[in-house]
Motif scaffolding. Structure first.
Motif, PDB file in Angstrom:
ATOM      1  N   UNK A  58      -1.721 -12.866 -99.142  1.00 52.11           N
ATOM      2  CA  UNK A  58      -2.356 -12.060 -98.088  1.00 52.11           C
ATOM      3  C   UNK A  58      -1.668 -12.299 -96.752  1.00 52.11           C
ATOM      4  N   UNK A  59      -1.105 -11.246 -96.212  1.00 54.18           N
ATOM      5  CA  UNK A  59      -0.363 -11.357 -94.958  1.00 54.18           C
ATOM      6  C   UNK A  59      -1.303 -11.243 -93.773  1.00 54.18           C
ATOM      7  N   UNK A  60      -1.118 -12.110 -92.779  1.00 55.28           N
ATOM      8  CA  UNK A  60      -1.916 -12.021 -91.559  1.00 55.28           C
ATOM      9  C   UNK A  60      -1.619 -10.704 -90.842  1.00 55.28           C
ATOM     10  N   UNK A  67       7.579  -9.923 -94.352  1.00 51.78           N
ATOM     11  CA  UNK A  67       7.160 -11.186 -94.952  1.00 51.78           C
ATOM     12  C   UNK A  67       6.202 -10.902 -96.114  1.00 51.78           C
ATOM     13  N   UNK A  68       6.426 -11.592 -97.229  1.00 51.18           N
ATOM     14  CA  UNK A  68       5.515 -11.447 -98.353  1.00 51.18           C
ATOM     15  C   UNK A  68       5.446 -12.765 -99.114  1.00 51.18           C
ATOM     16  N   UNK A  69       4.312 -12.983 -99.770  1.00 47.21           N
ATOM     17  CA  UNK A  69       4.122 -14.199-100.549  1.00 47.21           C
ATOM     18  C   UNK A  69       3.716 -13.858-101.964  1.00 47.21           C
ATOM     19  N   UNK A  70       4.068 -14.737-102.895  1.00 45.36           N
ATOM     20  CA  UNK A  70       3.704 -14.512-104.286  1.00 45.36           C
ATOM     21  C   UNK A  70       3.870 -15.762-105.110  1.00 45.36           C
ATOM     22  N   UNK A  78       7.788 -17.631-100.562  1.00 45.77           N
ATOM     23  CA  UNK A  78       7.710 -16.799 -99.367  1.00 45.77           C
ATOM     24  C   UNK A  78       9.009 -16.013 -99.312  1.00 45.77           C
ATOM     25  N   UNK A  79       8.905 -14.713 -99.187  1.00 44.43           N
ATOM     26  CA  UNK A  79      10.083 -13.858 -99.116  1.00 44.43           C
ATOM     27  C   UNK A  79      10.134 -13.129 -97.778  1.00 44.43           C
ATOM     28  N   UNK A  80      11.350 -13.041 -97.244  1.00 47.47           N
ATOM     29  CA  UNK A  80      11.612 -12.229 -96.055  1.00 47.47           C
ATOM     30  C   UNK A  80      12.607 -11.163 -96.487  1.00 47.47           C
ATOM     31  N   UNK A  81      12.224  -9.902 -96.381  1.00 45.81           N
ATOM     32  CA  UNK A  81      13.068  -8.846 -96.939  1.00 45.81           C
ATOM     33  C   UNK A  81      14.351  -8.638 -96.141  1.00 45.81           C
ATOM     34  N   UNK A  82      14.248  -8.734 -94.819  1.00 44.22           N
ATOM     35  CA  UNK A  82      15.435  -8.576 -93.960  1.00 44.22           C
ATOM     36  C   UNK A  82      15.246  -9.498 -92.753  1.00 44.22           C
ATOM     37  N   UNK A  83      16.012 -10.546 -92.706  1.00 45.62           N
ATOM     38  CA  UNK A  83      15.848 -11.559 -91.658  1.00 45.62           C
ATOM     39  C   UNK A  83      16.256 -11.009 -90.291  1.00 45.62           C
TER      40      UNK A  83
END
Lengths: 114, 121
Positions: A58-60, A67-70, A78-83
């Motif tokens: 759950x993203x704030x 940002x995504x978590x799984x 924790x994933x960042x799609x494009x830094x």
């Protein structure tokens, strides 16, 4: 306390590229009742930690959707799609239980721009 | 808006006791809990303990049991963290963070600005 292992320690990333941080618990825990959970935090230089993700995925509300978590079982990410440049800092996972209250932070991952 | 405002930096001698305060505003203080977390220089985050203000219940991490006292004054919406028997390795920034047991969406959602405690002879 359950041991938490976070990797990598250092994460150099090119702007616009994805990034991924992993946390692992030594043992398989029971998440079904909601008593056990994972959060993710960002700490920019000189600032207090800021929560990004709660209860695994759950993203704030104030957090960008890049940002995504799984994860499940013993592995969570924790994933960042494009830094972006503002993402520089140290990232921490946290394994928590509501009752009894116990919180264990990962060792931290320092994200820097290549 | 929700804010947690902590007291200022402290310098203590070994063996002394430090008390850090955390004043909450922007929400109903007794409906939420407070966690205390510390961070030694250049190191990671370490959870110290928790308090639920509407019951007065506290839990400390095993490492701090016997040295850590968490309390609160609901009339001034302020939480306190007291650490006794200070050692040099207690030098750290101490943070308070809001929580609410069984409500994950409020767990560590707001943090104080941190209080630096230096322990040195």
């Amino acid at each position: 306390d359950v041991e938490v292992t976070q990797s990598p320690v250092s994460l150099p990333v090119t702007l616009g590229q994805p990034a991924s941080i992993s946390c692992r618990s030594r043992q398989t825990l029971d998440y079904s009742g909601g008593n056990t959970y994972w959060n993710w935090f960002q700490q920019r230089p000189g600032q207090s930690p800021r929560r990004l993700i709660y209860r695994v995925s759950n993203r704030d509300s104030r957090v960008p959707d890049r940002f995504s978590g799984g994860g499940s079982g013993t592995n969570f990410t924790l994933n960042i799609s494009r830094v972006e440049a503002e993402d520089v800092g140290v990232y921490y996972c946290m394994l928590g239980t509501h009752w009894p209250p116990r919180k264990t932070f990962g060792q931290g991952t320092k994200l820097e721009i290549k | 808006q929700v804010q947690l405002m902590q007291s200022g930096a402290e310098a203590k001698k070994p063996g002394a006791t430090v008390r850090v305060s955390c004043k909450a505003s922007g929400y109903s203080f007794t409906e939420f809990d407070v966690h205390w977390v510390r961070q030694a220089p250049g190191q990671g985050l370490e959870w110290m303990g928790w308090m639920k203000f509407n019951t007065g219940r506290t839990v400390s991490a095993e490492k701090f049991q016997g040295r850590l006292t968490i309390s609160g004054n609901t009339s001034i919406s302020t939480a306190f963290m007291e650490l006794s028997g200070l050692r040099s390795d207690d030098t750290a920034v101490y943070y308070c963070a809001r929580g609410r047991i069984y409500f994950g969406e409020y767990d560590f959602d707001y943090w104080g600005q941190g209080t630096l405690v230096i322990v040195s002879s």
